[in-house]
Design an enzyme around this catalytic site. Structure first.
Site, PDB file in Angstrom:
ATOM      1  N   SER A 193      40.003  39.336  41.109  1.00 27.74           N
ATOM      2  CA  SER A 193      40.848  38.388  40.218  1.00 27.74           C
ATOM      3  C   SER A 193      41.761  38.783  40.956  1.00 27.74           C
ATOM      4  CB  SER A 193      40.599  38.074  38.861  1.00 27.74           C
ATOM      5  OG  SER A 193      41.171  39.410  38.281  1.00 27.74           O
ATOM      6  N   GLU A 235      41.859  41.515  48.058  1.00 29.57           N
ATOM      7  CA  GLU A 235      41.117  40.228  48.042  1.00 29.57           C
ATOM      8  C   GLU A 235      40.741  39.278  47.107  1.00 29.57           C
ATOM      9  OE1 GLU A 235      36.531  37.084  48.834  1.00 29.57           O
ATOM     10  OE2 GLU A 235      37.129  39.091  50.017  1.00 29.57           O
ATOM     11  N   CYS A 259      34.129  33.142  46.587  1.00 26.25           N
ATOM     12  CA  CYS A 259      35.333  33.156  47.325  1.00 26.25           C
ATOM     13  C   CYS A 259      36.009  31.994  48.228  1.00 26.25           C
ATOM     14  CB  CYS A 259      35.430  34.647  48.148  1.00 26.25           C
ATOM     15  SG  CYS A 259      34.390  35.718  49.194  1.00 26.25           S
TER      16      CYS A 259
END
Length: 507
Positions: A224, A247, A284
């Site tokens: 997150s 990421e 994602c």
């Protein structure tokens, strides 16, 4: 003080199934990191042939235990068996890809400039090579229990570079993490790798201490935005800062042109639903925003994307975050629900998928961001406002255009280019191939780096350049010696590629 127990939970029921481990203590973390630091010199000095074979042995070991890995993964994550079979196939494949990368040797960027006269005057002999940075901390991801966790791309790329790895297991799949770590550790030991090559720790506090440990040279993180920011703050407090490759959050906008909506709106809606709900929307690259034109064709497209069954999420925290974000979205002026899935039953972590809609011109004011789970927003636009809407979007891993053959999208593409690391045409962003041309990254807040976390070039994250100046031949790495010609090298400005990479010293 009693150590925290790490428990494996069945997400379909929310029930605790087994106690897996205890949270790693400060002393245990120190031992894991000390071992990684001590073994780094040995691992880094091993030749590329050893590292290539090590990666193949790790791949073979996972393949040999496929049934055990997939069965436990299904129970612990709630993901489907086909999804986990595919993920394990990808994980095994990428380990073998990195073995080939190590064999080929081009990733080293070996460069030799012999001493001689230049327009600047006499120059010394300079030889440059990428070398491993040191032990790497890897944070397992909740949504990819294999491909982005203990045996995932961060781990394999770091090992390929010559870096030991300490993995912080994700609490969504601790039992699977322990199983796979045991498989990899046994295979590494059998291959003759140093004992500290692959370490594993559990617990949030251990993760915080891990990124601050002086032995750690870099961090790979998939998770997150809040979690990434917290780790970056901890890294900033280190006496010596280190690279953080995160990421974090991605909206992944999809633009549908008027012609595409009219020609294949129903087919697009079906593909969108598949991409949106796959793995419970916990990818994602999930399309979180779809820009659909005003008009009858756009209306029909939205109507075709109907309500979907409840989707099971990975853990209680993700479920609560999904419901919290959904509640916040309902408060956005002008945003309304156009389709909502069935209400989940039972005590597990299932949620109702939702399709929301609003006016595209209101997106910037609403500051729409990622909602992790099976929700997407359909924003209705006019041609006159489309470029301005795109310009106001946050950075993403992907951006997608659906158009018809011959349709001019030369205005839209330049607007999207600064917003994403991967541009797709007439497809959907979920699904990331492991290949040389892949880029899995993007402008903030998608990532905080210009590197990719998928594909062979992700190895670059865990390497640093060193130049040897006027060095005697006996102290040079083999790849920088004049007589070594088995890898691609740039010599005196000219790129020299061996006729075959299957030569002595590379396999």
């Amino acid at each position: 003080m009693t150590a925290e127990t790490i428990v494996s939970i069945d997400p379909s029921t929310g029930a605790e199934v087994e106690e897996v481990a205890t949270a790693t203590t400060r002393e245990e973390l120190e031992e894991v990191c000390r071992s990684a630091a001590e073994e780094f010199a040995e691992l880094a000095q091993r030749d590329r042939a050893f590292r290539g074979e090590l990666l193949r042995d790790l791949a073979d070991a996972m393949e040999d235990r496929r049934a055990d890995i997939v069965s436990l993964g299904v129970r612990e994550t709630g993901l489907t068996r086909p999804r986990l079979e595919g993920e394990l196939t990808r994980t095994v494949y990428q380990a073998r890809v990195f073995a080939d990368v190590v064999d080929e040797g081009g990733y080293l960027e070996a460069t030799i400039d012999h001493a001689g006269d230049t327009p600047m005057g006499p120059a010394p002999d300079l030889r440059r090579l990428l070398v491993p940075t040191g032990p790497v901390a890897v944070f397992g991801a909740s949504n990819f229990p294999l491909a982005f966790s203990v045996p995932g791309g961060d781990t394999m790329s770091a090992l390929a570079a010559g870096c030991p790895v300490v993995v912080k297991a994700h609490d969504s799949h601790p039992a699977l993490s322990v199983l796979v770590h045991g498989i990899l550790s046994a295979a590494a030991g059998a291959a003759g790798a140093p004992a500290g090559t692959i370490g594993l720790v559990h617990g949030r506090e251990a993760g915080a201490r891990l990124v601050q440990h002086p032995a750690i040279s870099a961090v790979g993180f998939t998770g997150s935005l809040d979690g990434g920011r917290a780790l970056m703050r901890l890294i900033e407090q280190r006496p010596t800062p280190i690279p953080f490759f995160g990421e974090l959050a991605s909206l992944n906008p999809v633009i549908v042109t008027q012609a595409a909506a009219a020609a294949r709106g129903e087919a697009f809606a079906a593909g969108l639903v598949t991409s949106l709900t796959g793995s419970g929307g916990q990818l994602c690259t999930k399309p979180g925003l779809v820009l659909v034109p005003h008009g009858p064709a756009g209306d029909a497209l939205v109507d075709a994307a109907g309500a979907q069954p409840a989707a099971a999420l990975l853990n209680a925290r993700i479920r609560d975050g999904y419901e919290g974000t959904s509640a916040e979205l309902r408060c956005v002026p002008g945003l309304r629900v156009v389709a909502e899935g069935e209400k989940p039953a039972g005590d597990g972590f299932a949620v109702a998928p939702r399709l929301l809609t609003m006016q595209a011109r209101d997106l910037a004011r609403a500051q729409i961001g990622e909602c992790f789970g099976p929700t997407t927003i359909v924003a209705r636009y006019t041609e006159a406002e489309l470029v301005d809407v795109i310009t106001g979007l946050p950075g993403s891993l992907t951006a997608t255009i659906h158009s018809e053959p011959g349709e001019d999208v030369n205005v839209v593409v330049p607007a999207l280019l600064p917003k994403a690391g991967r541009l797709l045409f007439d497809g959907f962003p979920t699904g990331v191939s492991v290949s040389w041309a892949q880029h899995h990254g993007g402008p903030w807040p998608a990532t905080n780096t210009q590197h990719t976390s998928v594909g062979p070039t992700s190895i670059r994250r865990f390497l640093r350049p060193v130049t040897w100046q006027s060095a005697p031949a006996e102290v040079l790495p083999r790849e920088l010696q004049d007589t070594y010609t088995s890898i691609p090298r740039r010599v005196d400005g000219r790129l020299i590629v061996p006729a075959s990479t299957d030569q002595e010293g590379t396999r």
